[in-house]
Design a protein around this motif. Structure first.
Motif, PDB file in Angstrom:
ATOM      1  N   ALA A 314       0.723  -1.345  -0.055  1.00  0.00           N
ATOM      2  CA  ALA A 314       0.051   0.072  -0.251  1.00  0.00           C
ATOM      3  C   ALA A 314       0.810   1.130  -0.163  1.00  0.00           C
ATOM      4  N   GLN A 315       1.827   1.273   0.917  1.00  0.00           N
ATOM      5  CA  GLN A 315       2.786   2.435   0.865  1.00  0.00           C
ATOM      6  C   GLN A 315       3.423   2.690  -0.404  1.00  0.00           C
ATOM      7  N   GLN A 316       3.833   1.639  -1.190  1.00  0.00           N
ATOM      8  CA  GLN A 316       4.364   1.577  -2.429  1.00  0.00           C
ATOM      9  C   GLN A 316       3.650   2.135  -3.582  1.00  0.00           C
ATOM     10  N   ALA A 317       2.364   1.875  -3.561  1.00  0.00           N
ATOM     11  CA  ALA A 317       1.403   2.345  -4.464  1.00  0.00           C
ATOM     12  C   ALA A 317       1.103   3.550  -4.179  1.00  0.00           C
ATOM     13  N   ASP A 318       1.299   4.245  -3.059  1.00  0.00           N
ATOM     14  CA  ASP A 318       0.820   5.619  -2.815  1.00  0.00           C
ATOM     15  C   ASP A 318       2.150   6.219  -3.056  1.00  0.00           C
ATOM     16  N   LEU A 319       3.465   5.832  -2.872  1.00  0.00           N
ATOM     17  CA  LEU A 319       4.659   6.703  -3.339  1.00  0.00           C
ATOM     18  C   LEU A 319       4.628   6.998  -4.884  1.00  0.00           C
ATOM     19  N   LYS A 320       4.076   6.036  -5.602  1.00  0.00           N
ATOM     20  CA  LYS A 320       4.138   6.215  -7.032  1.00  0.00           C
ATOM     21  C   LYS A 320       3.564   7.359  -7.492  1.00  0.00           C
ATOM     22  N   ASP A 321       2.617   7.863  -6.928  1.00  0.00           N
ATOM     23  CA  ASP A 321       1.982   9.262  -7.243  1.00  0.00           C
ATOM     24  C   ASP A 321       2.761  10.364  -7.375  1.00  0.00           C
ATOM     25  N   ASP A 322       3.745  10.711  -6.322  1.00  0.00           N
ATOM     26  CA  ASP A 322       4.317  11.981  -6.165  1.00  0.00           C
ATOM     27  C   ASP A 322       5.620  11.731  -5.587  1.00  0.00           C
ATOM     28  N   GLY A 323       5.695  10.315  -4.805  1.00  0.00           N
ATOM     29  CA  GLY A 323       6.867  10.044  -3.949  1.00  0.00           C
ATOM     30  C   GLY A 323       6.675  10.366  -2.683  1.00  0.00           C
ATOM     31  N   LYS A 324       5.399  10.797  -2.326  1.00  0.00           N
ATOM     32  CA  LYS A 324       5.070  10.955  -0.764  1.00  0.00           C
ATOM     33  C   LYS A 324       3.889  10.245  -0.456  1.00  0.00           C
ATOM     34  N   LEU A 325       3.784   9.684   0.923  1.00  0.00           N
ATOM     35  CA  LEU A 325       2.654   9.254   1.399  1.00  0.00           C
ATOM     36  C   LEU A 325       1.472  10.207   1.578  1.00  0.00           C
ATOM     37  N   LYS A 326       0.414   9.943   1.440  1.00  0.00           N
ATOM     38  CA  LYS A 326      -0.692  10.860   1.836  1.00  0.00           C
ATOM     39  C   LYS A 326      -0.981  11.141   3.185  1.00  0.00           C
ATOM     40  N   ALA A 327      -0.939  12.599   3.451  1.00  0.00           N
ATOM     41  CA  ALA A 327      -0.953  12.794   4.846  1.00  0.00           C
ATOM     42  C   ALA A 327      -2.374  12.496   5.427  1.00  0.00           C
ATOM     43  N   THR A 328      -3.349  12.248   4.917  1.00  0.00           N
ATOM     44  CA  THR A 328      -4.603  11.747   5.249  1.00  0.00           C
ATOM     45  C   THR A 328      -4.808  10.500   5.687  1.00  0.00           C
ATOM     46  N   VAL A 329      -3.888   9.556   4.861  1.00  0.00           N
ATOM     47  CA  VAL A 329      -3.917   8.079   5.215  1.00  0.00           C
ATOM     48  C   VAL A 329      -3.127   7.751   6.613  1.00  0.00           C
ATOM     49  N   SER A 330      -4.031   7.017   7.309  1.00  0.00           N
ATOM     50  CA  SER A 330      -3.050   6.849   8.555  1.00  0.00           C
ATOM     51  C   SER A 330      -1.933   5.778   8.465  1.00  0.00           C
ATOM     52  N   MET A 331      -0.907   6.249   9.390  1.00  0.00           N
ATOM     53  CA  MET A 331       0.367   5.653   9.539  1.00  0.00           C
ATOM     54  C   MET A 331       0.026   4.245  10.441  1.00  0.00           C
ATOM     55  N   LEU A 332       0.642   3.237   9.890  1.00  0.00           N
ATOM     56  CA  LEU A 332       0.376   1.963  10.768  1.00  0.00           C
ATOM     57  C   LEU A 332       1.596   1.693  11.845  1.00  0.00           C
TER      58      LEU A 332
END
Length: 393
Positions: A314-332
């Protein structure tokens, strides 16, 4: 996130609950000093600043001593003025070798000074700065306190009888460093200097950085410094009660647990069983008549490797967009057999004190000295309490 088991932090500087030596007659002496050599609590001698300078020059530079309030080297903000914390004299000198300055405060009563500093830390924490004081640069000596601006200077001074005064209850002293009794309860004195940028005292408790390439001197190659665990959702709810909005706003109803909002999105998506999760709950106030508030998710985990594998993807898929994790998605944040999902930095700070660690799968990630960094159960990820976007200060 300094604490090589530090912040991890076990939130346990409750165990540091002890700094400069406290004598039975109420006089303060530096660790190692005898009761007879301790200066009595009272008005400082006229040459107290010069005496402090002479003492520190045995261990590091302290040149060009100045006492004028308008001296540009005099710190602003987190430094007591005359009349505060029982301080009757202040000064500042330059450490050319350490490439920094040393502010000096001479208190009339060292116990009152420590109590004043502790109250200042507590006020900052109550004001929302929960990490304030974890990286303290307040060094207590015989009849004076020093505030070095350089880690190199601080570490040189710690070769003396001076000790770091830490009053944040989340602080902790790694194995191998001294823990000594202060003059006020709830603080600690230590020869461990924690610096946020990693330039402070070495901490050899942290396991080897699995993403750093090569061994690090003094660090074990495998193992953990300990992670949180709970036997049920009920136990997990109780464990995180002071960090999350779970006491009044809590539900295990599947429909409620499935709720998310534009501001609060879970780390776990879809069927929780596919992530190795055996139980799930929601804390916070779901959107109703008003916007959702403080949503977070609690998980009991039957297969931690499966959970971490899905979270990595899930993190890798998120990073593909702009190289950053979405701030509104909870961290595990994971423990041994439990996990918490939240996007609140303040909530995560509290969870780190409970021995939860964040699963970070960002390529090239590393953590500075003083933070926990452990191997995850999947390649390419680490467990840590260091967040580059929200470093502990």
């Amino acid at each position: 996130m300094r604490i090589k088991r530090i912040l991890a932090t076990t939130a346990a500087l409750t165990c540091l609950a002890a700094l400069p030596a406290c004598k039975g007659d109420g006089q303060a002496a530096p660790p190692g000093a005898s009761a007879s050599s301790a200066a009595p609590a009272g008005a400082a001698d006229e040459g107290a600043l010069a005496e402090a300078q002479r003492y520190m020059r045995q261990f590091t530079g302290c040149e060009d001593l100045g006492t004028k309030p308008d001296d540009p080297r005099m710190p602003r903000g987190d430094f007591p003025k005359i009349g505060q914390w029982s301080v009757i004299e202040v000064g500042v000198c330059r450490d050319g070798g350490g490439q920094g300055d040393i502010a000096i405060a001479v208190p009339k009563d060292m116990k009152a000074f420590q109590a004043g500093y502790k109250q200042y830390v507590m006020d900052r924490i109550s004001g929302g700065d929960g990490a304030y004081g974890l990286f303290s640069n307040v060094l207590v000596g015989k009849g004076f306190a020093a505030f070095p601006t350089s880690s190199k200077t601080a570490m040189a001074l710690l070769r003396s009888d001076m000790r770091v005064l830490v009053c944040n209850p989340g602080g902790r002293v790694p194995e191998g460093y001294k823990r000594e009794k202060p003059l006020v309860e709830g603080c600690g004195l230590t020869d461990f200097f924690a610096a946020e940028d990693g330039s402070g005292s070495p901490n050899f408790e942290t396991p080897q950085d699995p993403a750093g390439g090569g061994e690090k001197l003094g660090q074990p190659k495998t193992g953990s410094l300990g992670l949180a665990r709970a036997g049920s959702i009920a136990e997990l709810r109780k464990l995180v009660g002071n960090s999350l909005d779970c006491e009044k706003h809590f539900s295990t109803d599947p429909e409620a647990v499935a709720i998310e909002s534009i501001d609060y999105q879970p780390a776990v998506k879809g069927n929780a069983l596919d992530w190795g999760i055996t139980g799930r709950a929601l804390c916070g106030q779901p959107a109703g008549a008003q916007r959702a508030v403080n949503l977070s998710w609690l998980d009991t985990v039957g297969d931690m490797k499966k959970l971490q594998t899905r979270a990595k993807a899930a993190q890798q898929a998120d990073l593909k967009d702009d190289g950053k994790l979405k701030a509104t998605v909870s961290m595990l944040l994971v423990g041994e057999n439990i996990a918490v999902e939240t996007n609140s930095p303040s909530a995560r700070f509290g969870l780190y004190q409970l021995q939860f660690l964040y699963l970070n799968c960002v390529p090239g990630f590393s953590a500075p000295s003083g933070y926990r960094l452990e191997k995850a159960q999947v390649e390419g990820c680490v467990l840590t309490n260091y967040e580059p976007e929200h470093p502990v200060r």
